[in-house]
Scaffold this motif. Structure first.
Motif, PDB file in Angstrom:
ATOM      1  N   GLN A  57       0.850  -1.210   0.000  1.00  8.86           N
ATOM      2  CA  GLN A  57       0.000   0.000   0.000  1.00  8.86           C
ATOM      3  C   GLN A  57       0.880   1.253   0.000  1.00  8.86           C
ATOM      4  O   GLN A  57       0.647   2.198  -0.751  1.00  8.86           O
TER       5      GLN A  57
ATOM      6  N   PHE B 252       2.403   1.836  -3.401  1.00  8.39           N
ATOM      7  CA  PHE B 252       1.448   2.376  -4.380  1.00  8.39           C
ATOM      8  C   PHE B 252       1.284   3.880  -4.180  1.00  8.39           C
ATOM      9  O   PHE B 252       1.208   4.638  -5.150  1.00  8.39           O
TER      10      PHE B 252
ATOM     11  N   ALA C 159       0.899   5.301  -8.023  1.00  2.51           N
ATOM     12  CA  ALA C 159       0.277   4.261  -8.841  1.00  2.51           C
ATOM     13  C   ALA C 159      -1.239   4.307  -8.770  1.00  2.51           C
ATOM     14  O   ALA C 159      -1.903   3.407  -9.261  1.00  2.51           O
TER      15      ALA C 159
ATOM     16  N   THR D  27      -7.253  -0.165  -7.524  1.00  2.00           N
ATOM     17  CA  THR D  27      -6.153  -0.248  -6.552  1.00  2.00           C
ATOM     18  C   THR D  27      -6.301  -1.373  -5.528  1.00  2.00           C
ATOM     19  O   THR D  27      -5.343  -2.123  -5.309  1.00  2.00           O
TER      20      THR D  27
ATOM     21  N   VAL E 242      -3.476  -4.158  -5.179  1.00  2.00           N
ATOM     22  CA  VAL E 242      -2.705  -4.253  -3.933  1.00  2.00           C
ATOM     23  C   VAL E 242      -2.753  -5.689  -3.408  1.00  2.00           C
ATOM     24  O   VAL E 242      -1.713  -6.257  -3.025  1.00  2.00           O
TER      25      VAL E 242
ATOM     26  N   ILE F  94       2.209   1.465 -11.760  1.00  2.00           N
ATOM     27  CA  ILE F  94       1.861   0.279 -10.967  1.00  2.00           C
ATOM     28  C   ILE F  94       3.070  -0.662 -10.906  1.00  2.00           C
ATOM     29  O   ILE F  94       3.437  -1.150  -9.835  1.00  2.00           O
TER      30      ILE F  94
ATOM     31  N   ALA G 145       5.498   0.642  -8.548  1.00  2.00           N
ATOM     32  CA  ALA G 145       5.098   0.377  -7.157  1.00  2.00           C
ATOM     33  C   ALA G 145       5.449  -1.050  -6.750  1.00  2.00           C
ATOM     34  O   ALA G 145       5.918  -1.289  -5.637  1.00  2.00           O
TER      35      ALA G 145
END
Ligand SMILES: Cc1cc2nc3c(=O)[nH]c(=O)nc-3n(C[C@H](O)[C@H](O)[C@H](O)COP(=O)(O)OP(=O)(O)OC[C@H]3O[C@@H](n4cnc5c(N)ncnc54)[C@H](O)[C@@H]3O)c2cc1C
Ligand code: FES
Ligand code: FES
Lengths: 150, 263
Positions: A87, A90, A95, A102, A106, A141, A144
Motif C-alpha cells: 500500500q 502504491f 500508482a 487499486t 494491492v 503500478i 510500485a
C-alpha cells in the motif's frame, strides 16, 4: 442461509441469499466495501481477495462456498492502522489515479510478493495480468511493485 | 434457491441422485458468471468444494487420475506439468492467476465449450472421463464425452469424478491464438503430440468446430498433418475471428507444432 467466515482474522456471520457471490456478501452484508465490483465476471480483478491464502476473484466465489473458510480482503492488509508495504509503495510511486483498481492490484501484488520476493519483469506482468486499470497505463503500478519488492 | 454442501463423494452422488437438476459448482468461474448476470437461476446448487475425493491427482501404475477439482494452477506444477506438458502449457494460457487458482479441469469438461483449453491437450493423450453416480462408475472416452457445443454425455444423476490419462511421454505442445497472452478465449488453439511409441502424431484443435476435434497420422507422414488439421476443422465466422482466418492460423500452428514436437 447463514454462513460463517473468518474475515481478516475475525469470525463473522452473515445471512446470505444462496445464489450471491462472496463479493456481494463482503460489501453488502459485512460492511467491507474495499473489494470493488466492476465486472462481476472475473475479467477485471478489482474484487481480488485471498480465500484460504489463495488469490481469487470474490465475484466468482459463491458466498456459501466461503462458509467455514478464511478470507483476507484489502482491509485486512494494514497492520493496526500501519499501511502494508505494498500500500505504501502504491502511494509513493503514484500508482493510484481514480483508485478503483487499486484494492485488487494491492491484494494481487501482496500475493505475488509473498510467493516471490524478487519477481522478474515478466513475473510481475503475468501475476497482474488479471487486474485491469483504465487510468494509469500500468507503468506506475509496475514501479510500485518494484518499490515494494525492495 | 438452495445450496447443498456434501463433504464426501458418496454424499455428493446421493445429492445428485435426489436432485438431478442440481447444478454442480466447483471453481464457479463459469457458473458464477451465469448467476451474477441472472442468465441462470437453478433451484439447487451442488457445491463440490468440500469433497476431498475430487481434489488433486494420483498415479495408478502408468495411469494418471486427475480429480475433477484439479485447478489449472495445480496442473502447471511439477511433477504433473512434466507428465502432461501440453496440459500445463494450456493451463497457463487460461484467464489470469485468479481464474487459474479457482477454475478446474472438471469444470472445463462440464462446460464442454468448443474453446475449452484443457480439452485439446487431454484429447491428444487419449483421456477418459470417469463419470460417477449412485448407480456406479463408468468411463467414457473424452472425444465421445464431448457431444456438442456446451453439451456433454453425463447423465443428470452423474458427476464428473476424474479424468484418466496414460501419458504417452511424447514431445507435445499447445498453442492458442488470441489478442493478448492473458484473459483470452481462444480464436483457435491446437495441441499436438508426437507419440514415438505408437509411431503416431495426434493433433486436437479448439474453437474451430462444434467440439474440439481430433486427428492423427503416422509419424513418417508428418508433413501431411497441417492439411489434415485444416480439413478436419469446421470453423465459423464469429466475434473473435473469421472461419478463413481460423483455417489459416490452424495451418500455421500445425507447422510450428511439428517443429517443436519433432525437434
Ligand atoms: C475471466 C475468465 C477467463 C476465462 N478464461 C478461460 C480460458 O482462457 N480458457 C478456458 O478454457 N476457459 C476459460 N474460462 C472459463 C472457465 O474458467 C473454465 O471453463 C473452467 O475450467 C471452469 O471450471 P470451474 O471449476 O470454475 O467450473 P464451474 O463454473 O464450477 O462449473 C462449470 C460447469 O461444469 C459443471 N461441473 C463442474 N464440476 C462438475 C462435476 N464434477 N461434475 C459434473 N458437472 C460439473 C457445472 O455445473 C457447470 O456447468 C474463463 C472464465 C472467466 C470468468
Ligand atoms: S468484479 Fe470480480 S473480476 Fe471484476
Ligand atoms: S487507477 Fe483508475 S482504474 Fe486504475
Amino acid at each position: 442461509m447463514r454462513i460463517e467466515v473468518a474475515v481478516n482474522g475475525e469470525q463473522r456471520e452473515a445471512d446470505v441469499w444462496p445464489g450471491e457471490s462472496l463479493l456481494f456478501a463482503l460489501r453488502e452484508r459485512l460492511g467491507l466495501p474495499g473489494s470493488k465490483n466492476a465486472c462481476e465476471q472475473g475479467e477485471c480483478g478489482s474484487c481480488s481477495v485471498l480465500l484460504d491464502g489463495t488469490l481469487v476473484c470474490a465475484c466468482l466465489v459463491l458466498a456459501a462456498q466461503a462458509d467455514g473458510h478464511e478470507v483476507v480482503t484489502v482491509e485486512g492488509l494494514a497492520d493496526d492502522g500501519a499501511l502494508h508495504p505494498v500500500q505504501k509503495a502504491f502511494v509513493e510511486a503514484g500508482a493510484v489515479q481514480c483508485g478503483f483498481c487499486t484494492p485488487g492490484l494491492v491484494v494481487a501484488t501482496a500475493d505475488l510478493l509473498a510467493r516471490r520476493s524478487d519477481p522478474s519483469e515478466d513475473e510481475i506482468r503475468e501475476a497482474l495480468s488479471g487486474n485491469l486499470c483504465r487510468c494509469t497505463g500500468y507503468q506506475k503500478i509496475f514501479d510500485a511493485v518494484r518499490l515494494a519488492a525492495r | 434457491m438452495e445450496v447443498l454442501n456434501p463433504h464426501t463423494l458418496e454424499e455428493a452422488l446421493q445429492a445428485k441422485a435426489e436432485h438431478p437438476d442440481a447444478v454442480p459448482i466447483q471453481g464457479g468461474t463459469d457458473v458464477m458468471v451465469e448467476l451474477n448476470f441472472d442468465r441462470r437461476r437453478p433451484e439447487v446448487l451442488l457445491n463440490l468444494n468440500e469433497v476431498g475425493e475430487l481434489r488433486g491427482w494420483s498415479r495408478e501404475n502408468g495411469t494418471l487420475r486427475l480429480g475433477s477439482g484439479l485447478t489449472y494452477t495445480e496442473a502447471m506444477e511439477a511433477p504433473l506439468a512434466e507428465l502432461l506438458p501440453a496440459l500445463a502449457e494450456a493451463s497457463r494460457t487460461v484467464g489470469s492467476p485468479q481464474i487459474r487458482n479457482r477454475g478446474t479441469i472438471g469444470g472445463n469438461l462440464g462446460t464442454a465449450s468448443p474453446a475449452g483449453d484443457a480439452l485439446p491437450p487431454l484429447l491428444v493423450e487419449g483421456a477418459e472421463v470417469e463419470l460417477a453416480s449412485t448407480r456406479g462408475v463408468r468411463r467414457v472416452a473424452l472425444h465421445e464425452f464431448l457431444v456438442g457445443p456446451k453439451r456433454n454425455a453425463a447423465e443428470p444423476d452423474e458427476l464428473i469424478a476424474a479424468v484418466r490419462v496414460a501419458p504417452s511421454g511424447g514431445q507435445q505442445t499447445f498453442m492458442k491464438v488470441g489478442p493478448r497472452n492473458a484473459m483470452v478465449i481462444a480464436v483457435c488453439s491446437l495441441a499436438v503430440v508426437a507419440d514415438r511409441e505408437r509411431g503416431e502424431l495426434r493433433a486436437s484443435f479448439g474453437s474451430s468446430g462444434p467440439v474440439a476435434g481430433l486427428v492423427s497420422c503416422p509419424l513418417d507422414e508428418a508433413a501431411s498433418l497441417p492439411e489434415l488439421v485444416v480439413e478436419a476443422a469446421s470453423p465459423i465466422d464469429d466475434v473473435r475471428g473469421t472461419a478463413a482466418y481460423r483455417r489459416h492460423a490452424l495451418g500455421v500452428l500445425a507447422r510450428r507444432a511439428l517443429e517443436r514436437c519433432l525437434a
